[in-house]
Design a protein around this motif. Structure first.
Motif, PDB file in Angstrom:
ATOM      1  N   MET A   1      48.813  47.974  40.139  1.00 43.58           N
ATOM      2  CA  MET A   1      47.394  47.630  40.246  1.00 43.58           C
ATOM      3  C   MET A   1      46.919  46.974  38.944  1.00 43.58           C
ATOM      4  SD  MET A   1      44.543  47.905  42.136  1.00 43.58           S
ATOM      5  CE  MET A   1      44.823  49.249  43.285  1.00 43.58           C
ATOM      6  N   VAL A 336      40.427  49.475  44.155  1.00 45.03           N
ATOM      7  CA  VAL A 336      40.521  48.107  43.654  1.00 45.03           C
ATOM      8  C   VAL A 336      39.258  47.741  42.880  1.00 45.03           C
ATOM      9  CG1 VAL A 336      40.620  45.677  44.331  1.00 45.03           C
ATOM     10  CG2 VAL A 336      42.158  47.336  45.408  1.00 45.03           C
ATOM     11  N   GLN A 341      38.030  44.900  40.274  1.00 43.98           N
ATOM     12  CA  GLN A 341      37.211  43.953  41.017  1.00 43.98           C
ATOM     13  C   GLN A 341      35.744  43.972  40.610  1.00 43.98           C
ATOM     14  OE1 GLN A 341      38.789  41.724  43.164  1.00 43.98           O
ATOM     15  NE2 GLN A 341      36.842  40.677  42.803  1.00 43.98           N
TER      16      GLN A 341
END
Length: 352
Positions: A1, A336, A341
């Protein structure tokens, strides 16, 4: 990630702690074992290699230099000109790391998009957004324009104690005319206001006068740790209403109540990454969504393993967070958002 860390004091560590961030973390710590000048000697968690191992592809990297009045007990510089020179030395370190291919400056939307493409391709050159923690080194507003030309894109007007433009942690009072002029110039330049460290009086004055983008790069919750360094629910709601993202820091005394320096440890106070998630959950509850939280670890901000979550050996261990968040009930989309993000959305909007 992919991870974005919105607060690291890389150049401060290189210049004031004399850490070669290009070296392996074990070498950094081995070279400090005999030093006693700072409490985190031999406990560093941050190096460039560890950032890469943790897939931390973008950082907000600081400059920091405080001006101190003759009667101050805080460490700092005796004139704004000296403080400016210190920040320029820190900038020179970042520029040197650009030449070695270790860092890539991100100053606008195009550079952000290009960096994300390059990071996905090679994962080597870390993108950095230049921030100034405390505005004391801005000799005059002309120097803010110079700093912008040099790449400055975020600024926190105060740090600890009283400042030339605002009052910070453990201080009281508003920003005054000089501080308001700073805010107006920041708006003109579209420099992001970092509300972190503003004392309550200066915070609310900043909210009254500032018209530009706002974030809190490394800020926890007063509802969980009752200290003026943390933001109250009212302050968190205010910056959330302005579209801010709030970075979660990992300094243990800010994560749990009752921390006693020199006595408390991450183990005896049970400080872990789940403790960080407690603060994250509180912000999400106030916001009613997961759109305003991110990482702002401050893991090199004058402390190390002795005062950070017990399950952090190096900054690469941030990759434990997605699984922990999943276990706490967050969705894949939420994770995320937290990992990168929300920061990307904020920057894309600011730099559109």
């Amino acid at each position: 990630m992919l991870l974005i860390d919105a607060h690291l004091d890389l150049s401060m560590n290189a210049l004031e702690w004399n850490r070669d961030l290009r070296a392996p973390i074990q070498e950094i710590n081995d070279r400090e074992k005999h030093l006693l000048d700072k409490p985190d000697r031999g406990n560093a968690t941050v190096s460039l290699d560890e950032l890469r191992k943790g897939n931390v592809g973008i950082v907000v990297a600081t400059q920091i230099a405080r001006y101190v009045a003759p009667d101050s007990t805080l460490p700092g510089w005796n004139s704004p000109e000296q403080a400016w020179a210190q920040t320029q030395g820190q900038l020179a370190y970042y520029k040197a790391l650009e030449r070695t291919g270790d860092l890539r400056p991100i100053r606008n939307r195009s550079e952000l998009d290009d960096h994300l493409t390059q990071w996905e391709a090679d994962g080597h050159t870390i993108g950095y957004i230049l921030s100034l923690e405390g505005a004391d080194s801005i000799i005059s507003l002309e120097y803010l324009e110079i700093a912008y030309e040099f790449g400055l894109r975020a600024l926190g007007p105060a740090h600890y104690g009283p400042g030339r433009y605002a009052q910070g942690t453990n201080a009281k009072g508003g920003m005054g005319a000089r501080g308001r002029d700073l805010l107006h110039k920041m708006t003109d330049l579209q420099i992001i206001l970092d509300a972190t460290h503003l004392c309550d009086d200066s915070f609310w004055e900043a909210m009254e006068y500032h018209q530009g983008p706002v974030w809190a790069s490394h800020q926890n919750c007063r509802a969980l740790v009752d200290h003026n360094r943390q933001f109250s629910d009212e302050q968190l709601k205010e910056i959330i209403s302005r579209g801010a993202v709030i970075g979660m820091p990992m300094d243990a005394w800010m994560m749990v109540p009752g921390w006693v320096r020199g006595e408390s440890t991450p183990l005896n106070k049970n400080v872990t990454l789940n403790t960080l998630i407690d603060h994250l959950v509180h912000v999400c509850d106030l916001a009613g969504n997961t759109n305003h939280v991110g990482l702002g670890t401050d893991l090199d901000g004058g402390f190390g393993r002795e005062q950070c979550p017990a399950d952090i050996e190096t900054i690469a261990d941030l990759q434990k967070l997605p699984e922990l968040l999943l276990k706490r009930g967050f969705s894949d989309d939420d994770i995320v958002k937290f990992c990168h993000q929300n920061w990307l959305d904020f920057l894309e909007k600011t730099w559109s």
